[in-house]
Write a protein that holds these residues in place. Sequence first.
Motif, PDB file in Angstrom:
ATOM      1  N   GLN A  21      52.474  43.200  35.040  1.00 28.24           N
ATOM      2  CA  GLN A  21      51.286  42.490  35.513  1.00 28.24           C
ATOM      3  C   GLN A  21      50.077  42.869  34.677  1.00 28.24           C
ATOM      4  O   GLN A  21      49.935  44.025  34.276  1.00 28.24           O
ATOM      5  CB  GLN A  21      50.997  42.834  36.972  1.00 28.24           C
ATOM      6  CG  GLN A  21      52.021  42.315  37.945  1.00 28.24           C
ATOM      7  CD  GLN A  21      51.573  42.581  39.376  1.00 28.24           C
ATOM      8  OE1 GLN A  21      50.918  43.578  39.659  1.00 28.24           O
ATOM      9  NE2 GLN A  21      51.933  41.682  40.277  1.00 28.24           N
ATOM     10  N   LYS A  22      49.224  41.883  34.456  1.00 32.88           N
ATOM     11  CA  LYS A  22      47.960  42.140  33.761  1.00 32.88           C
ATOM     12  C   LYS A  22      46.869  42.402  34.788  1.00 32.88           C
ATOM     13  O   LYS A  22      46.858  41.797  35.863  1.00 32.88           O
ATOM     14  CB  LYS A  22      47.542  40.926  32.930  1.00 32.88           C
ATOM     15  CG  LYS A  22      48.391  40.683  31.714  1.00 32.88           C
ATOM     16  CD  LYS A  22      47.836  39.505  30.940  1.00 32.88           C
ATOM     17  CE  LYS A  22      48.679  39.218  29.718  1.00 32.88           C
ATOM     18  NZ  LYS A  22      48.142  38.075  28.967  1.00 32.88           N
ATOM     19  N   ILE A  23      45.944  43.271  34.429  1.00 33.31           N
ATOM     20  CA  ILE A  23      44.778  43.504  35.269  1.00 33.31           C
ATOM     21  C   ILE A  23      44.033  42.185  35.428  1.00 33.31           C
ATOM     22  O   ILE A  23      44.079  41.326  34.547  1.00 33.31           O
ATOM     23  CB  ILE A  23      43.903  44.616  34.646  1.00 33.31           C
ATOM     24  CG1 ILE A  23      42.978  45.226  35.699  1.00 33.31           C
ATOM     25  CG2 ILE A  23      43.122  44.099  33.443  1.00 33.31           C
ATOM     26  CD1 ILE A  23      42.374  46.550  35.270  1.00 33.31           C
ATOM     27  N   TYR A  24      43.361  42.010  36.540  1.00 32.09           N
ATOM     28  CA  TYR A  24      42.635  40.784  36.828  1.00 32.09           C
ATOM     29  C   TYR A  24      41.638  40.466  35.711  1.00 32.09           C
ATOM     30  O   TYR A  24      40.829  41.315  35.332  1.00 32.09           O
ATOM     31  CB  TYR A  24      41.904  40.923  38.170  1.00 32.09           C
ATOM     32  CG  TYR A  24      41.039  39.752  38.531  1.00 32.09           C
ATOM     33  CD1 TYR A  24      41.608  38.525  38.870  1.00 32.09           C
ATOM     34  CD2 TYR A  24      39.658  39.865  38.524  1.00 32.09           C
ATOM     35  CE1 TYR A  24      40.812  37.442  39.202  1.00 32.09           C
ATOM     36  CE2 TYR A  24      38.855  38.792  38.859  1.00 32.09           C
ATOM     37  CZ  TYR A  24      39.439  37.578  39.189  1.00 32.09           C
ATOM     38  OH  TYR A  24      38.649  36.504  39.512  1.00 32.09           O
ATOM     39  N   HIS A  25      41.733  39.263  35.182  1.00 29.71           N
ATOM     40  CA  HIS A  25      40.852  38.773  34.110  1.00 29.71           C
ATOM     41  C   HIS A  25      40.854  39.694  32.898  1.00 29.71           C
ATOM     42  O   HIS A  25      39.799  40.011  32.343  1.00 29.71           O
ATOM     43  CB  HIS A  25      39.421  38.582  34.623  1.00 29.71           C
ATOM     44  CG  HIS A  25      39.225  37.304  35.365  1.00 29.71           C
ATOM     45  ND1 HIS A  25      37.990  36.869  35.754  1.00 29.71           N
ATOM     46  CD2 HIS A  25      40.085  36.351  35.786  1.00 29.71           C
ATOM     47  CE1 HIS A  25      38.099  35.712  36.387  1.00 29.71           C
ATOM     48  NE2 HIS A  25      39.363  35.392  36.417  1.00 29.71           N
TER      49      HIS A  25
END
Length: 165
Positions: A21-25
Amino acid sequence: MVQDILLVIDMQRGVLENDGQKIYHKEQLLETVNERIKKYHEANLPIIFIQHHDSGLLRASDPWQFDPALAITKHDQVIEKNHPNSFYHTSLQKKLDQLHVQSIEFCGAQTEFCLDATIKFAHGLDYQGFIKADGYSTYDDQFLTAPQLNAFYRMIWQNRFLTVF
């Protein structure tokens, strides 16, 4: 608007992307942080990059490395830490004292962990703190989404521990 120093916290591969998962934005965060880095470089003001290490971010491992899109240069300083508070058992306060720092701009990840701990500790040491509204981020957790967490901490920090601009 720039302060005495820019403190870039934990912009590492394993912090910005975790378990697929990528960090938000993520892309917006990197863009904002790089814009801030550019402003400090142009003003010839110091930047310190904080680099976390622990059992999940082993020194010299790929996750421990700074994100390749980060605009760090060989002239920027790096301080390692192994605790959410960037001051805890590090040379950060000594370095800030040597530079006669009174005001710090913060940016990086993660909102509710390393940023929050460092911001509140810096406030307790009488540093004036500042953070750009989109200069930090986190992940969804079991209680709140990342945007909700960011807004919650912005509300706590604003006019208590620092100025959000």
